[in-house]
Scaffold this motif. Structure first.
Motif, PDB file in Angstrom:
ATOM      1  N   ARG A  95       0.824  -1.202   0.000  1.00 17.00           N
ATOM      2  CA  ARG A  95       0.000   0.000   0.000  1.00 17.00           C
ATOM      3  C   ARG A  95       0.864   1.261   0.000  1.00 17.00           C
ATOM      4  NH1 ARG A  95      -5.125  -0.696   1.167  1.00 17.00           N
ATOM      5  NH2 ARG A  95      -5.407   1.185   2.402  1.00 17.00           N
ATOM      6  N   TYR A  96       0.311   2.324  -0.525  1.00 17.97           N
ATOM      7  CA  TYR A  96       0.985   3.624  -0.605  1.00 17.97           C
ATOM      8  C   TYR A  96       2.256   3.553  -1.453  1.00 17.97           C
ATOM      9  CZ  TYR A  96      -2.330   4.842   2.995  1.00 17.97           C
ATOM     10  OH  TYR A  96      -3.500   5.047   3.678  1.00 17.97           O
ATOM     11  N   GLN A  97       2.173   2.774  -2.521  1.00 18.50           N
ATOM     12  CA  GLN A  97       3.314   2.651  -3.427  1.00 18.50           C
ATOM     13  C   GLN A  97       2.789   2.396  -4.833  1.00 18.50           C
ATOM     14  OE1 GLN A  97       6.931   0.180  -2.484  1.00 18.50           O
ATOM     15  NE2 GLN A  97       6.203  -1.053  -4.182  1.00 18.50           N
ATOM     16  N   ASP A  98       3.437   2.980  -5.825  1.00 18.11           N
ATOM     17  CA  ASP A  98       3.094   2.722  -7.224  1.00 18.11           C
ATOM     18  C   ASP A  98       3.194   1.219  -7.473  1.00 18.11           C
ATOM     19  OD1 ASP A  98       3.062   2.496 -10.039  1.00 18.11           O
ATOM     20  OD2 ASP A  98       3.903   4.501 -10.268  1.00 18.11           O
ATOM     21  N   ASN A  99       2.079   0.598  -7.864  1.00 16.34           N
ATOM     22  CA  ASN A  99       2.080  -0.865  -7.995  1.00 16.34           C
ATOM     23  C   ASN A  99       3.004  -1.356  -9.105  1.00 16.34           C
ATOM     24  OD1 ASN A  99       0.538   0.032 -10.125  1.00 16.34           O
ATOM     25  ND2 ASN A  99      -1.166  -1.350  -9.783  1.00 16.34           N
ATOM     26  N   ARG A 100       3.412  -0.462 -10.000  1.00 11.44           N
ATOM     27  CA  ARG A 100       4.337  -0.883 -11.058  1.00 11.44           C
ATOM     28  C   ARG A 100       5.715  -1.237 -10.513  1.00 11.44           C
ATOM     29  NH1 ARG A 100       4.627   3.820 -15.146  1.00 11.44           N
ATOM     30  NH2 ARG A 100       4.795   4.940 -13.167  1.00 11.44           N
ATOM     31  N   ARG A 101       6.068  -0.692  -9.361  1.00 12.26           N
ATOM     32  CA  ARG A 101       7.380  -1.022  -8.778  1.00 12.26           C
ATOM     33  C   ARG A 101       7.509  -2.536  -8.586  1.00 12.26           C
ATOM     34  NH1 ARG A 101      10.284   3.325  -6.854  1.00 12.26           N
ATOM     35  NH2 ARG A 101       9.125   5.268  -6.517  1.00 12.26           N
ATOM     36  N   LEU A 102       6.501  -3.121  -7.972  1.00 14.81           N
ATOM     37  CA  LEU A 102       6.541  -4.554  -7.692  1.00 14.81           C
ATOM     38  C   LEU A 102       6.340  -5.370  -8.968  1.00 14.81           C
ATOM     39  CD1 LEU A 102       6.918  -6.594  -5.462  1.00 14.81           C
ATOM     40  CD2 LEU A 102       4.474  -6.462  -4.957  1.00 14.81           C
ATOM     41  N   ILE A 103       5.460  -4.904  -9.849  1.00 11.88           N
ATOM     42  CA  ILE A 103       5.207  -5.620 -11.105  1.00 11.88           C
ATOM     43  C   ILE A 103       6.473  -5.686 -11.950  1.00 11.88           C
ATOM     44  CG2 ILE A 103       3.988  -5.532 -13.315  1.00 11.88           C
ATOM     45  CD1 ILE A 103       1.610  -4.317 -11.823  1.00 11.88           C
ATOM     46  N   PHE A 104       7.125  -4.548 -12.135  1.00 10.07           N
ATOM     47  CA  PHE A 104       8.312  -4.506 -12.992  1.00 10.07           C
ATOM     48  C   PHE A 104       9.452  -5.342 -12.414  1.00 10.07           C
ATOM     49  CE2 PHE A 104       7.285  -0.131 -15.104  1.00 10.07           C
ATOM     50  CZ  PHE A 104       6.172  -0.712 -15.692  1.00 10.07           C
ATOM     51  N   SER A 105       9.678  -5.210 -11.113  1.00 10.21           N
ATOM     52  CA  SER A 105      10.789  -5.955 -10.502  1.00 10.21           C
ATOM     53  C   SER A 105      10.528  -7.457 -10.551  1.00 10.21           C
ATOM     54  CB  SER A 105      11.020  -5.496  -9.065  1.00 10.21           C
ATOM     55  OG  SER A 105       9.898  -5.776  -8.248  1.00 10.21           O
ATOM     56  N   LYS A 106       9.264  -7.853 -10.338  1.00 11.60           N
ATOM     57  CA  LYS A 106       8.928  -9.282 -10.380  1.00 11.60           C
ATOM     58  C   LYS A 106       9.059  -9.822 -11.792  1.00 11.60           C
ATOM     59  CE  LYS A 106       7.621 -13.137  -8.536  1.00 11.60           C
ATOM     60  NZ  LYS A 106       8.502 -13.827  -7.560  1.00 11.60           N
ATOM     61  N   GLN A 107       8.643  -9.049 -12.776  1.00 15.43           N
ATOM     62  CA  GLN A 107       8.767  -9.517 -14.154  1.00 15.43           C
ATOM     63  C   GLN A 107      10.228  -9.730 -14.536  1.00 15.43           C
ATOM     64  OE1 GLN A 107       7.549  -6.897 -17.346  1.00 15.43           O
ATOM     65  NE2 GLN A 107       7.221  -8.626 -18.736  1.00 15.43           N
ATOM     66  N   LEU A 108      11.087  -8.797 -14.165  1.00 19.15           N
ATOM     67  CA  LEU A 108      12.513  -8.947 -14.473  1.00 19.15           C
ATOM     68  C   LEU A 108      13.104 -10.166 -13.763  1.00 19.15           C
ATOM     69  CD1 LEU A 108      13.691  -5.224 -14.349  1.00 19.15           C
ATOM     70  CD2 LEU A 108      13.300  -6.648 -16.371  1.00 19.15           C
ATOM     71  N   GLU A 109      12.644 -10.398 -12.545  1.00 17.64           N
ATOM     72  CA  GLU A 109      13.108 -11.576 -11.792  1.00 17.64           C
ATOM     73  C   GLU A 109      12.719 -12.864 -12.510  1.00 17.64           C
ATOM     74  OE1 GLU A 109      11.626 -13.877  -7.797  1.00 17.64           O
ATOM     75  OE2 GLU A 109      11.780 -11.695  -7.678  1.00 17.64           O
ATOM     76  N   LEU A 110      11.483 -12.925 -13.020  1.00 18.40           N
ATOM     77  CA  LEU A 110      11.018 -14.120 -13.726  1.00 18.40           C
ATOM     78  C   LEU A 110      11.746 -14.296 -15.058  1.00 18.40           C
ATOM     79  CD1 LEU A 110       7.166 -13.861 -13.081  1.00 18.40           C
ATOM     80  CD2 LEU A 110       8.797 -15.366 -11.942  1.00 18.40           C
ATOM     81  N   LEU A 111      11.937 -13.201 -15.780  1.00 21.34           N
ATOM     82  CA  LEU A 111      12.641 -13.285 -17.060  1.00 21.34           C
ATOM     83  C   LEU A 111      14.093 -13.710 -16.871  1.00 21.34           C
ATOM     84  CD1 LEU A 111      11.286 -10.200 -19.037  1.00 21.34           C
ATOM     85  CD2 LEU A 111      11.040 -12.605 -19.668  1.00 21.34           C
ATOM     86  N   GLN A 112      14.687 -13.290 -15.760  1.00 20.94           N
ATOM     87  CA  GLN A 112      16.070 -13.663 -15.464  1.00 20.94           C
ATOM     88  C   GLN A 112      16.206 -15.178 -15.341  1.00 20.94           C
ATOM     89  OE1 GLN A 112      18.405 -10.949 -14.919  1.00 20.94           O
ATOM     90  NE2 GLN A 112      19.907 -12.565 -15.328  1.00 20.94           N
ATOM     91  N   CYS A 113      15.158 -15.827 -14.868  1.00 18.38           N
ATOM     92  CA  CYS A 113      15.179 -17.289 -14.743  1.00 18.38           C
ATOM     93  C   CYS A 113      15.168 -17.968 -16.111  1.00 18.38           C
ATOM     94  CB  CYS A 113      13.964 -17.769 -13.943  1.00 18.38           C
ATOM     95  SG  CYS A 113      13.906 -17.182 -12.248  1.00 18.38           S
TER      96      CYS A 113
END
Length: 252
Positions: A95-113
């Motif tokens: 909460r109280y955070q741009d939800n794209r922060r978590l989306i973008f970081s998680k996507q990069l983490e998955l792509l890294q795999c």
């Protein structure tokens, strides 16, 4: 450039897909040879190359053709990991955070795999997106604040009912807070930031009056503690300091 048959492409996709931690069945995310579900991407191959298609209500809305297998694989896993990242963010929302922060970081983490090259390429795309549309925690926080305001107003109303407090001006403020939030949903506002700041101050007036009441039940004190935590977050979001002198003047 050699175009592989659909069975070979499916085999490669499945092999890469299994690199994703806690992966589910890929059949729920993409199909091969035929269109299984509405709006689900599917792959087909002809003499032109690899087709990445998507139908909506029986109408073809996407048909991207490419001859490079790596390009096809990147497009497939860019979309799959983005969808999975969105699901992850929804379950683990901060909460109280741009939800794209978590989306973008998680996507990069998955792509890294799956592939370092895929992750690097997507990182460049995301950086370009953020250049034109930077993260904005304040904008996202507004919606969390409004949601919290509704819960706070409900708590304050419940507290008044239980305590039977006779402070007329505070009782009026609680009704005003509830009314203004309802009006926001119906009519909207031209200045959402000002709306939130005004509501914060009104809630704090009521909160301080209740907090100083020596006859509060333990249960209600716990509710007020939660309200206090929310107000601290709200003040941090909008960088507001409560004016004690104004509160004293208001009481008079």
């Amino acid at each position: 450039m050699e175009i592989l048959d659909i069975n070979k492409v499916e085999e490669i996709v499945m092999k890469l897909f299994r690199r994703i931690p806690n992966h589910k069945q890929v059949s729920f995310l993409i199909s091969f040879k035929e269109n299984k579900y509405d709006c689900m991407p599917f792959i087909s191959i002809d003499t032109k190359g690899y087709h990445l298609k998507c139908y909506e209500r029986g109408k073809l809305i996407q048909d991207d053709i490419m001859q490079d297998l790596d390009e096809l694989l990147y497009r497939i896993f860019r979309d799959i990991t983005f969808e999975e990242a969105c699901k992850f963010e929804l379950k683990n929302r901060l909460r109280y955070q741009d939800n794209r922060r978590l989306i973008f970081s998680k996507q990069l983490e998955l792509l890294q795999c799956i592939s370092d090259d895929f992750a690097r390429r997507r990182k460049l795309e995301l950086d370009k997106i953020l250049q034109s549309s930077p993260f904005d925690d304040n904008y996202s926080s507004i919606f969390d604040l409004i949601d919290d305001f509704e819960h706070i107003a409900a708590h304050l109303n419940e507290i008044y009912q239980k305590q039977n407090i006779s402070k007329r001006y505070c009782e009026k403020e609680v009704k005003n807070i509830i009314g203004e939030i309802s009006r926001l949903h119906r009519e909207g506002t031209s200045d959402i930031s000002k709306f939130c700041k005004d509501i914060i101050e009104k809630i704090k007036l009521v909160y301080l009056e209740l907090k100083n009441n020596p006859s509060l039940h333990i249960e209600i004190k716990l509710q007020l503690d939660k309200i206090e935590d929310t107000l601290k977050i709200a003040e941090n979001v909008f960088n507001i300091s409560f004016l004690e002198n104004r509160y004293k003047l208001y009481k008079k």
